[in-house]
Design a protein around this motif. Sequence first.
Motif, PDB file in Angstrom:
ATOM      1  N   ILE A 259       0.834  -1.203   0.000  1.00  0.00           N
ATOM      2  CA  ILE A 259       0.000   0.000   0.000  1.00  0.00           C
ATOM      3  C   ILE A 259       0.869   1.253   0.000  1.00  0.00           C
ATOM      4  CG2 ILE A 259      -1.612   1.359   1.404  1.00  0.00           C
ATOM      5  CD1 ILE A 259      -2.874  -1.361   2.228  1.00  0.00           C
ATOM      6  N   ASP A 260       1.892   1.281   0.853  1.00  0.00           N
ATOM      7  CA  ASP A 260       2.790   2.433   0.896  1.00  0.00           C
ATOM      8  C   ASP A 260       3.464   2.653  -0.462  1.00  0.00           C
ATOM      9  OD1 ASP A 260       2.274   2.991   3.546  1.00  0.00           O
ATOM     10  OD2 ASP A 260       4.089   2.022   4.301  1.00  0.00           O
ATOM     11  N   PHE A 261       3.975   1.574  -1.039  1.00  0.00           N
ATOM     12  CA  PHE A 261       4.703   1.688  -2.298  1.00  0.00           C
ATOM     13  C   PHE A 261       3.793   2.193  -3.415  1.00  0.00           C
ATOM     14  CE2 PHE A 261       6.288   0.115  -6.318  1.00  0.00           C
ATOM     15  CZ  PHE A 261       7.645   0.389  -6.254  1.00  0.00           C
ATOM     16  N   MET A 262       2.625   1.576  -3.553  1.00  0.00           N
ATOM     17  CA  MET A 262       1.735   1.939  -4.657  1.00  0.00           C
ATOM     18  C   MET A 262       1.066   3.289  -4.434  1.00  0.00           C
ATOM     19  SD  MET A 262       2.055  -0.139  -7.040  1.00  0.00           S
ATOM     20  CE  MET A 262       2.711  -1.772  -7.399  1.00  0.00           C
ATOM     21  N   VAL A 267       0.678   8.957  -6.134  1.00  0.00           N
ATOM     22  CA  VAL A 267       0.835  10.384  -5.852  1.00  0.00           C
ATOM     23  C   VAL A 267       1.784  11.013  -6.866  1.00  0.00           C
ATOM     24  CG1 VAL A 267       1.777  12.052  -4.205  1.00  0.00           C
ATOM     25  CG2 VAL A 267       0.278  10.225  -3.398  1.00  0.00           C
ATOM     26  N   LYS A 268       2.912  10.352  -7.094  1.00  0.00           N
ATOM     27  CA  LYS A 268       3.923  10.885  -8.012  1.00  0.00           C
ATOM     28  C   LYS A 268       3.394  10.985  -9.437  1.00  0.00           C
ATOM     29  CE  LYS A 268       8.736  10.167  -9.423  1.00  0.00           C
ATOM     30  NZ  LYS A 268       9.950   9.307  -9.257  1.00  0.00           N
ATOM     31  N   SER A 269       2.612  10.003  -9.856  1.00  0.00           N
ATOM     32  CA  SER A 269       2.116   9.975 -11.233  1.00  0.00           C
ATOM     33  C   SER A 269       0.924  10.903 -11.458  1.00  0.00           C
ATOM     34  CB  SER A 269       1.701   8.551 -11.608  1.00  0.00           C
ATOM     35  OG  SER A 269       0.527   8.176 -10.895  1.00  0.00           O
ATOM     36  N   ALA A 274      -8.348  11.492  -6.777  1.00  0.00           N
ATOM     37  CA  ALA A 274      -8.615  11.253  -5.353  1.00  0.00           C
ATOM     38  C   ALA A 274      -7.348  11.032  -4.533  1.00  0.00           C
ATOM     39  CB  ALA A 274      -9.541  10.044  -5.195  1.00  0.00           C
ATOM     40  N   ILE A 275      -6.245  10.691  -5.175  1.00  0.00           N
ATOM     41  CA  ILE A 275      -5.013  10.380  -4.439  1.00  0.00           C
ATOM     42  C   ILE A 275      -4.129  11.621  -4.382  1.00  0.00           C
ATOM     43  CG2 ILE A 275      -2.918   8.983  -4.391  1.00  0.00           C
ATOM     44  CD1 ILE A 275      -5.341   7.396  -3.652  1.00  0.00           C
ATOM     45  N   LYS A 276      -4.047  12.195  -3.180  1.00  0.00           N
ATOM     46  CA  LYS A 276      -3.240  13.390  -2.945  1.00  0.00           C
ATOM     47  C   LYS A 276      -2.105  13.048  -1.977  1.00  0.00           C
ATOM     48  CE  LYS A 276      -6.224  16.056  -5.168  1.00  0.00           C
ATOM     49  NZ  LYS A 276      -5.893  16.664  -6.481  1.00  0.00           N
TER      50      LYS A 276
END
Length: 357
Positions: A259-262, A267-269, A274-276
């Motif tokens: 979960i942390d990795f993905m 976030v980077k991509s 919804a993903i901030k």
Amino acid sequence: MTETQVLNETGTTLAFSTDYKRIAVEEAWAPQQLLDVYRTELAAGNISDPGFNSLWGYYLGNTERASALSARIVEAGPNRLAAMDAAGVDVQILSLTCPGVQILKTDIARTLAVEANNILKESVDAYPDRFYGLTAIAPQDPEHAAQEIRRGHDNLGFKGVIINSHTQGEYLDDKKFWPIFEAAESLNTPIYLHPNTPSPQMIQPYVESGLDGAVFGFAAETGLHLLRIITSGVFDRFPNLKIVVGHLGEALPYWMWRIDFMHATSVKSRRYEAIKPLKMRPSDYLKRNIWFTTSGMPWAPAVEFVRDVVGTERVMFAWDYPYQWDPQEVAALDALPWSIEEKKEFFQGAAEQVFRL
């Protein structure tokens, strides 16, 4: 370690320590009025949620298991106490069973939540050394829910809030529900996020294969809900909010690294609106804001794993009465190779700290 022996209701002699209390923190209850409403709604076909119809269509049926469950769940007196005594459970924290009032129309849900809390208060007052209560709410009306949280805390003496996961397919990461988080955080009272059957949007593959309930659907739905709460930034906005989740975290502790990795990759991509960015990794919130119970998962390897990855102080005992409870369970957990201090923290101390008993 001091030990006592009890002949339980199955005729088996159980031995367990008396050096600490056993506080079971996910124990289901319902007033008869709520089951009557469920029965009426099912008969009239008024609720279209396939999960509710599957779950309570079964438990309000005529099978031996269903009849036993519906009789046990409405009772918070001698029969429940006898089951507790037979297994060495000292205290239960009672909460309104899934899906509570969250499946009902808003006006009915508000009224029934208040009535259920008042009835539960009577049972807690009748056995103050054996029962505590959690406040039931109708998230359909977040402002009313926040008021009821305050009433449960200030007037009824309840020790937390029960939310039976999604409310008619809506999740608590939606900011319209955040008055609920604000009230809970301001009172330092925990929210118990209990499973529900998968929402109407996701249930079809589960129900058609018979996997919509506790066998897998509950965990998939509630793990999703909790992860949505984390990734939406709820704990950045409410850093002192406490959430308790059963079944050893609905598998999220196992997934923490991935979960942390993905999440960082997403976030980077900037792939998802919804993903901030968050202030911490998702796993850090699991270790700061979440507590985990053993309800339905009294399996030593899983218990040990979760204690290892989130910290021993964040894992506590639950019995899952009357759905999935075993009189032998307490003795088996008592036999784990832990020190007296560790067992006291698991059975008693963590619950006392989180629920402020």
